[in-house]
Design a protein around this motif. Structure first.
Motif, PDB file in Angstrom:
ATOM      1  N   ILE A 133     -42.485  94.878  14.359  1.00 28.38           N
ATOM      2  CA  ILE A 133     -41.509  93.990  13.733  1.00 28.38           C
ATOM      3  C   ILE A 133     -40.602  94.819  12.841  1.00 28.38           C
ATOM      4  CG2 ILE A 133     -41.188  92.010  12.204  1.00 28.38           C
ATOM      5  CD1 ILE A 133     -43.890  90.985  13.282  1.00 28.38           C
ATOM      6  N   ARG A 134     -39.306  94.571  12.992  1.00 30.46           N
ATOM      7  CA  ARG A 134     -38.302  95.294  12.213  1.00 30.46           C
ATOM      8  C   ARG A 134     -37.308  94.304  11.631  1.00 30.46           C
ATOM      9  NH1 ARG A 134     -33.556  95.096  14.940  1.00 30.46           N
ATOM     10  NH2 ARG A 134     -33.605  94.957  17.213  1.00 30.46           N
ATOM     11  N   ASP A 135     -36.549  94.777  10.644  1.00 27.39           N
ATOM     12  CA  ASP A 135     -35.462  93.965  10.111  1.00 27.39           C
ATOM     13  C   ASP A 135     -34.376  93.823  11.162  1.00 27.39           C
ATOM     14  OD1 ASP A 135     -36.067  93.234   7.326  1.00 27.39           O
ATOM     15  OD2 ASP A 135     -36.147  95.397   7.001  1.00 27.39           O
ATOM     16  N   GLY A 136     -33.792  92.649  11.217  1.00 30.97           N
ATOM     17  CA  GLY A 136     -32.678  92.391  12.114  1.00 30.97           C
ATOM     18  C   GLY A 136     -31.374  92.443  11.355  1.00 30.97           C
ATOM     19  N   GLY A 137     -30.296  92.545  12.085  1.00 36.00           N
ATOM     20  CA  GLY A 137     -28.970  92.574  11.487  1.00 36.00           C
ATOM     21  C   GLY A 137     -27.953  91.968  12.433  1.00 36.00           C
ATOM     22  N   PRO A 138     -26.679  91.977  12.032  1.00 37.67           N
ATOM     23  CA  PRO A 138     -25.629  91.357  12.842  1.00 37.67           C
ATOM     24  C   PRO A 138     -25.594  91.838  14.297  1.00 37.67           C
ATOM     25  CG  PRO A 138     -24.780  91.906  10.674  1.00 37.67           C
ATOM     26  CD  PRO A 138     -26.169  92.496  10.764  1.00 37.67           C
ATOM     27  N   ALA A 139     -25.945  93.082  14.543  1.00 39.90           N
ATOM     28  CA  ALA A 139     -25.944  93.581  15.925  1.00 39.90           C
ATOM     29  C   ALA A 139     -26.995  92.886  16.788  1.00 39.90           C
ATOM     30  CB  ALA A 139     -26.176  95.099  15.933  1.00 39.90           C
ATOM     31  N   ASP A 140     -27.966  92.214  16.167  1.00 34.17           N
ATOM     32  CA  ASP A 140     -29.019  91.514  16.906  1.00 34.17           C
ATOM     33  C   ASP A 140     -28.645  90.082  17.274  1.00 34.17           C
ATOM     34  OD1 ASP A 140     -31.185  93.504  16.958  1.00 34.17           O
ATOM     35  OD2 ASP A 140     -31.111  93.281  14.769  1.00 34.17           O
ATOM     36  N   ILE A 141     -27.537  89.588  16.784  1.00 34.76           N
ATOM     37  CA  ILE A 141     -27.179  88.183  17.040  1.00 34.76           C
ATOM     38  C   ILE A 141     -27.120  87.871  18.537  1.00 34.76           C
ATOM     39  CG2 ILE A 141     -25.359  86.439  16.769  1.00 34.76           C
ATOM     40  CD1 ILE A 141     -25.005  87.491  13.885  1.00 34.76           C
ATOM     41  N   PRO A 142     -26.507  88.691  19.386  1.00 29.60           N
ATOM     42  CA  PRO A 142     -26.529  88.364  20.820  1.00 29.60           C
ATOM     43  C   PRO A 142     -27.952  88.266  21.385  1.00 29.60           C
ATOM     44  CG  PRO A 142     -24.823  89.992  20.387  1.00 29.60           C
ATOM     45  CD  PRO A 142     -25.639  89.859  19.124  1.00 29.60           C
ATOM     46  N   ALA A 143     -28.844  89.158  20.973  1.00 29.42           N
ATOM     47  CA  ALA A 143     -30.234  89.098  21.452  1.00 29.42           C
ATOM     48  C   ALA A 143     -30.928  87.838  20.943  1.00 29.42           C
ATOM     49  CB  ALA A 143     -31.006  90.343  21.021  1.00 29.42           C
ATOM     50  N   ILE A 144     -30.676  87.467  19.694  1.00 33.94           N
ATOM     51  CA  ILE A 144     -31.266  86.252  19.129  1.00 33.94           C
ATOM     52  C   ILE A 144     -30.786  85.027  19.892  1.00 33.94           C
ATOM     53  CG2 ILE A 144     -31.299  84.747  17.084  1.00 33.94           C
ATOM     54  CD1 ILE A 144     -31.189  87.394  15.405  1.00 33.94           C
ATOM     55  N   LEU A 145     -29.501  84.950  20.151  1.00 34.59           N
ATOM     56  CA  LEU A 145     -28.965  83.818  20.906  1.00 34.59           C
ATOM     57  C   LEU A 145     -29.549  83.781  22.315  1.00 34.59           C
ATOM     58  CD1 LEU A 145     -25.282  83.918  19.657  1.00 34.59           C
ATOM     59  CD2 LEU A 145     -27.066  82.275  19.003  1.00 34.59           C
ATOM     60  N   GLY A 146     -29.777  84.945  22.897  1.00 30.88           N
ATOM     61  CA  GLY A 146     -30.421  85.008  24.210  1.00 30.88           C
ATOM     62  C   GLY A 146     -31.841  84.469  24.157  1.00 30.88           C
ATOM     63  N   MET A 147     -32.555  84.757  23.077  1.00 30.64           N
ATOM     64  CA  MET A 147     -33.913  84.222  22.917  1.00 30.64           C
ATOM     65  C   MET A 147     -33.877  82.699  22.809  1.00 30.64           C
ATOM     66  SD  MET A 147     -35.502  86.894  20.189  1.00 30.64           S
ATOM     67  CE  MET A 147     -35.029  88.610  20.287  1.00 30.64           C
ATOM     68  N   LEU A 148     -32.927  82.188  22.042  1.00 32.01           N
ATOM     69  CA  LEU A 148     -32.795  80.742  21.897  1.00 32.01           C
ATOM     70  C   LEU A 148     -32.469  80.098  23.243  1.00 32.01           C
ATOM     71  CD1 LEU A 148     -30.880  80.598  18.497  1.00 32.01           C
ATOM     72  CD2 LEU A 148     -33.284  80.071  18.895  1.00 32.01           C
ATOM     73  N   PRO A 198     -27.269  75.709  26.787  1.00 31.99           N
ATOM     74  CA  PRO A 198     -27.567  76.946  26.051  1.00 31.99           C
ATOM     75  C   PRO A 198     -27.059  76.861  24.610  1.00 31.99           C
ATOM     76  CG  PRO A 198     -26.669  77.449  28.218  1.00 31.99           C
ATOM     77  CD  PRO A 198     -26.518  75.967  28.016  1.00 31.99           C
ATOM     78  N   LEU A 199     -27.887  77.262  23.671  1.00 25.68           N
ATOM     79  CA  LEU A 199     -27.503  77.216  22.255  1.00 25.68           C
ATOM     80  C   LEU A 199     -26.438  78.260  21.926  1.00 25.68           C
ATOM     81  CD1 LEU A 199     -30.958  76.565  20.563  1.00 25.68           C
ATOM     82  CD2 LEU A 199     -29.134  74.927  21.029  1.00 25.68           C
TER      83      LEU A 199
END
Length: 174
Positions: free
Chosen positions: A5-20, A40-41
Motif C-alpha cells: 500500500i502506497r500513498d496515491g496522488g493526482p496521477a492515480d485518478i485514472p486508475a481509481i476511476l478504472g477501479m470504480l 461507468p462512474l
C-alpha cells in the motif's frame, strides 16, 4: 500475491476511476444495480469531482498487487456533505471514502488490506474512531463485508434524488 500500500496522488485518478468502473461492471453483471447504477462512474462529473476532492482534503491510498494498482480508498477527517444531516461523531475521527478494488483481484484481500491500513493510519494519528458509510440495500452484503472487517453499524440514512438509496454508517474503534 504480494499486496503493498502506497500513498496515491493526482496521477492515480485514472486508475481509481478504472477501479470504480470495474466495480460497476461487476455489480451490473450480478444484477445489483442499486448501489452505483449501470453507467461507468468515470463518465460522471460528480464522481470525478468527489474522488479528486477527497484526495485533496485527505489522503488517498493505493493497494498494489504484485505492483499493479488493485484497490483504493481515501481517508479524511469526516464524512461527506451528503451526511450533514446526521449527528456529528462527537470526537475526532477518520472517514473512509471510495473504497474500491479492481474486480480482477476479487478474493485476494485487497479491500481488507486497505481497511487495515486505514485503521493503522488512524491509530498512528492518535485518533480512536474510524468510520465509513455504504450502500445498505438489497442483501446488505456490503454492510456484512465491513462488519467482517471490524466495523459495527451505527446510523442508517437515505440519500439520492428521491431519497430511495439506503445507506449505513459503520464505526470501528482503533
Amino acid at each position: 500475491m504480494k499486496i503493498t500500500i502506497r500513498d496515491g496522488g493526482p496521477a492515480d485518478i485514472p486508475a481509481i476511476l478504472g477501479m470504480l468502473d470495474s466495480c460497476v461492471e461487476w455489480l451490473v453483471a450480478q444484477g445489483r444495480t442499486g448501489q452505483w447504477g449501470t453507467r461507468p462512474l468515470s463518465g460522471q462529473a460528480k464522481t470525478v469531482e468527489s474522488v479528486t476532492r477527497y484526495m485533496t482534503e485527505g489522503r488517498t491510498f493505493i493497494a498494489e498487487a504484485d505492483g499493479v494498482p488493485a484497490g483504493t480508498l481515501s481517508l479524511t477527517d469526516g464524512p461527506g456533505a451528503y451526511l450533514a444531516h446526521l449527528p456529528p461523531a462527537g470526537e475526532p475521527e477518520r472517514y473512509i471514502h471510495w473504497l474500491a478494488s479492481d474486480r480482477r483481484f476479487k478474493g485476494h484481500g485487497v479491500g481488507s488490506a486497505l481497511l487495515a491500513h486505514a485503521a493503522e493510519v488512524t491509530r498512528q494519528a492518535g485518533v480512536g474512531l474510524l468510520r465509513v458509510d455504504c450502500y445498505a440495500g438489497g442483501d446488505r452484503r456490503l454492510v456484512a463485508y465491513y462488519e467482517a472487517n471490524g466495523f459495527t453499524p451505527t446510523q442508517t440514512y437515505t440519500a439520492g434524488t428521491d431519497g430511495d438509496w439506503p445507506g449505513q454508517v459503520l464505526a470501528r474503534r482503533v
